[in-house]
Structure formats: structure tokens, C-alpha cells
Design an enzyme around this catalytic site. Structure first.
Site: not given
Ligand SMILES: Cn1cnc2c(O)nc(N)nc21
Length: 278
Positions: A219, A253
Site C-alpha cells: 500500500k 492480509r
Molecule cells: C479488500 N481489502 C483491501 N485492503 C484491506 C484491508 O486493509 N483490510 C481488509 N479487511 N480488507 C481489505
């Protein structure tokens, strides 16, 4: 924590792999190839140790175009069916649409990941009826405009207050607290400073008593520090995963599963060999 018929041990950090089914995610954008490509990608991620695979059909990047209900269904349902049939890993559906939630869970999804924290009309009832865990993520504004001028009194307190309100709404809708995961929403209506303050404040979010999911992979909170492009952000993303794992985030994630699994293993070893005596 239970996800349909699977239990995931969240006492240590685990990895959630990302599968985007937006057409630009695959070489030729063909439907057939997108399912096959998703299966191949998922196989690699599961092999690498992913405990979750998050399947999304609508990009939530700042300024991303909205996707119709039918288009989102067409993208995610075949992939979720294919992955649920083939792999033991928990399949998560990344959506804010109630009907997509329902059909995705029927197709095998065992976690609802909603970047809008079930605020869309009908989403609370849909999640309650699905009776699977749900991740409630904080976002200030909407993807189209959220990065224009994010502002908070105190970003941690404001995010806590929002998530507390969403937990209460879930409780009123019959969603049990044991089915809730929280997420500060890195990059969703936050300046670079807000993102790093939230990372430093993960301990305070932990105090709310729910598992935390964090998504920082590739990001802008990496890119704006390293001044590099998305495909050059692995080292920065791993640094953030390390900090988050140390701070107690339960689900991380990411795009780069193997590397993040390795980083978490080192964090766990560090803890095991230094805190054992306690
Ligand atoms: C779909 N998505 C993109 N970035 C995310 C994040 O930081 N958290 C969650 N739960 N979903 C995300």
C-alpha cells in the site's frame, strides 16, 4: 476461531492471501482463465502456508470504479466454488453487497470481509443469516473520495469508536461477538501519518478484545516512504508485517504469502526463545 467446519488457531499470527478477480488481475481477463489462474494462485498460497484466502471482485483502491452486483457475482462465485472444493484453507469473500455475501457463503466462503463494516442496506441481516465470522473494517468516507482530506481528532480513538458502534450494530442484528474480527483499515481514509499512528496503536485496538486483521501489503504507506512502485514494495511490506505481528495482529492480509509466512515464523521464534521464561 471457528469458520464453518474449520478451526483456525489465532493465538499466533496467520496469513491471509489475496486473490483479486478484477479483469486486470489476470493476463487476458478471460473468465475461464480467471478461475484457473485463481486456482493456481491459491494452490501456491496454500502451499506457502496461507490460513485464509480473500477473494474480491471489486477493487477498493482509492478512486476505483464501482462494480455492478451481477458483475461482482460473476467474478467471485466461480472462484469461491472452485477454491472451496479444492483447498482446506478458509475462503473469505471481500464484499459489501448482502446478496454477494449470501451467495458466496453458499458457495463455500467461511468468512465475510467487508471494508464497509456491514453499513450497506441489508448487510447486517445478510451477515447474521450467513452465520459465519465477519471482519469489520474502518473506512473514513468512500473509496472514490476517502483520500481527499482524511482528518481525525485522534485516529486511534476515532477508529475505536467507529468499530465499537459497528460491534453494537452487529449485536443488535444477532451477530455474536465470537464471530467478529476488527480491522483499522490501513489506507482507507488515512494520511501516511494516520497509517503509522494506527500501526503504533494496534495494542490499543487489541484491548477491545477481538482478533485483529491488518492489510498493509504494497500500500501507499510503503510506497510513500520508499517512493517506489507497487511491484517494488515487498521489503517494506514485510517490515510492516513484522511490526504488526509483534504488536499482536492475528491475521495479516498480503500478496506475498511465502515471504510473510517466513517473517512471522521468525517473529514467533523470537517470542518463543525470549519470552519462554516468563
Ligand atoms: C479488500 N481489502 C483491501 N485492503 C484491506 C484491508 O486493509 N483490510 C481488509 N479487511 N480488507 C481489505
Amino acid at each position: 476461531m471457528n469458520f464453518k467446519n474449520q478451526t483456525v488457531d489465532l493465538t499466533r499470527p496467520v496469513v491471509m492471501g489475496i486473490i483479486n478477480t478484477t479483469p486486470d488481475s489476470f493476463s487476458d481477463g478471460g473468465r475461464f482463465n480467471s478461475v484457473d489462474a485463481a486456482i493456481d494462485r491459491c494452490a501456491a498460497m496454500v502451499q506457502a502456508g496461507a490460513a485464509f484466502i480473500d477473494v474480491g471482485g471489486e477493487s477498493t483502491r482509492p478512486g476505483a470504479p464501482l462494480v455492478s452486483f451481477d458483475e461482482e457475482l460473476e467474478r467471485v462465485i466461480p472462484v469461491i466454488e472452485a477454491l472451496s472444493d479444492r483447498f482446506d484453507t478458509v475462503v473469505s469473500v471481500d464484499t459489501s453487497k448482502p446478496q454477494v455475501m449470501r451467495q458466496a457463503v453458499s458457495a463455500g466462503a467461511a468468512l465475510i470481509n467487508d471494508v464497509r463494516a456491514l453499513q450497506e442496506p441489508g448487510a447486517l441481516d445478510a451477515a447474521a443469516e450467513c452465520n459465519v465470522p465477519v471482519c469489520l473494517m474502518h473506512m473514513q468516507g468512500a473509496p472514490e473520495t476517502m483520500q481527499n482530506a482524511p482528518s481525525y481528532n485522534d485516529v486511534i480513538s476515532d477508529v475505536q469508536a467507529f468499530l465499537s458502534a459497528r460491534i453494537a450494530a452487529c449485536s443488535d442484528a444477532g451477530i455474536h461477538k465470537s464471530n467478529i474480527i476488527l480491522d483499522p483499515g490501513f489506507g482507507f481514509g488515512k494520511t501516511l501519518a494516520h497509517n503509522y499512528q494506527l500501526l503504533a496503536g494496534l495494542g490499543r485496538l487489541q484491548e477491545m478484545g477481538y482478533p485483529l486483521l491488518v492489510g498493509m501489503s504494497r500500500k501507499s504507506m510503503v510506497g510513500n516512504v520508499l517512493n517506489n512502485s507497487i511491484n517494488e514494495r515487498l521489503a517494506g511490506s514485510l517490515a510492516l508485517a513484522t511490526i504488526a505481528a509483534q504488536a499482536g495482529a492475528q491475521i495479516i492480509r498480503v500478496h506475498d504469502v511465502q515471504e510473510t509466512v517466513d517473517v512471522i515464523a521468525i517473529v514467533n521464534a523470537y517470542r518463543d526463545y525470549t519470552l519462554k521464561g516468563e
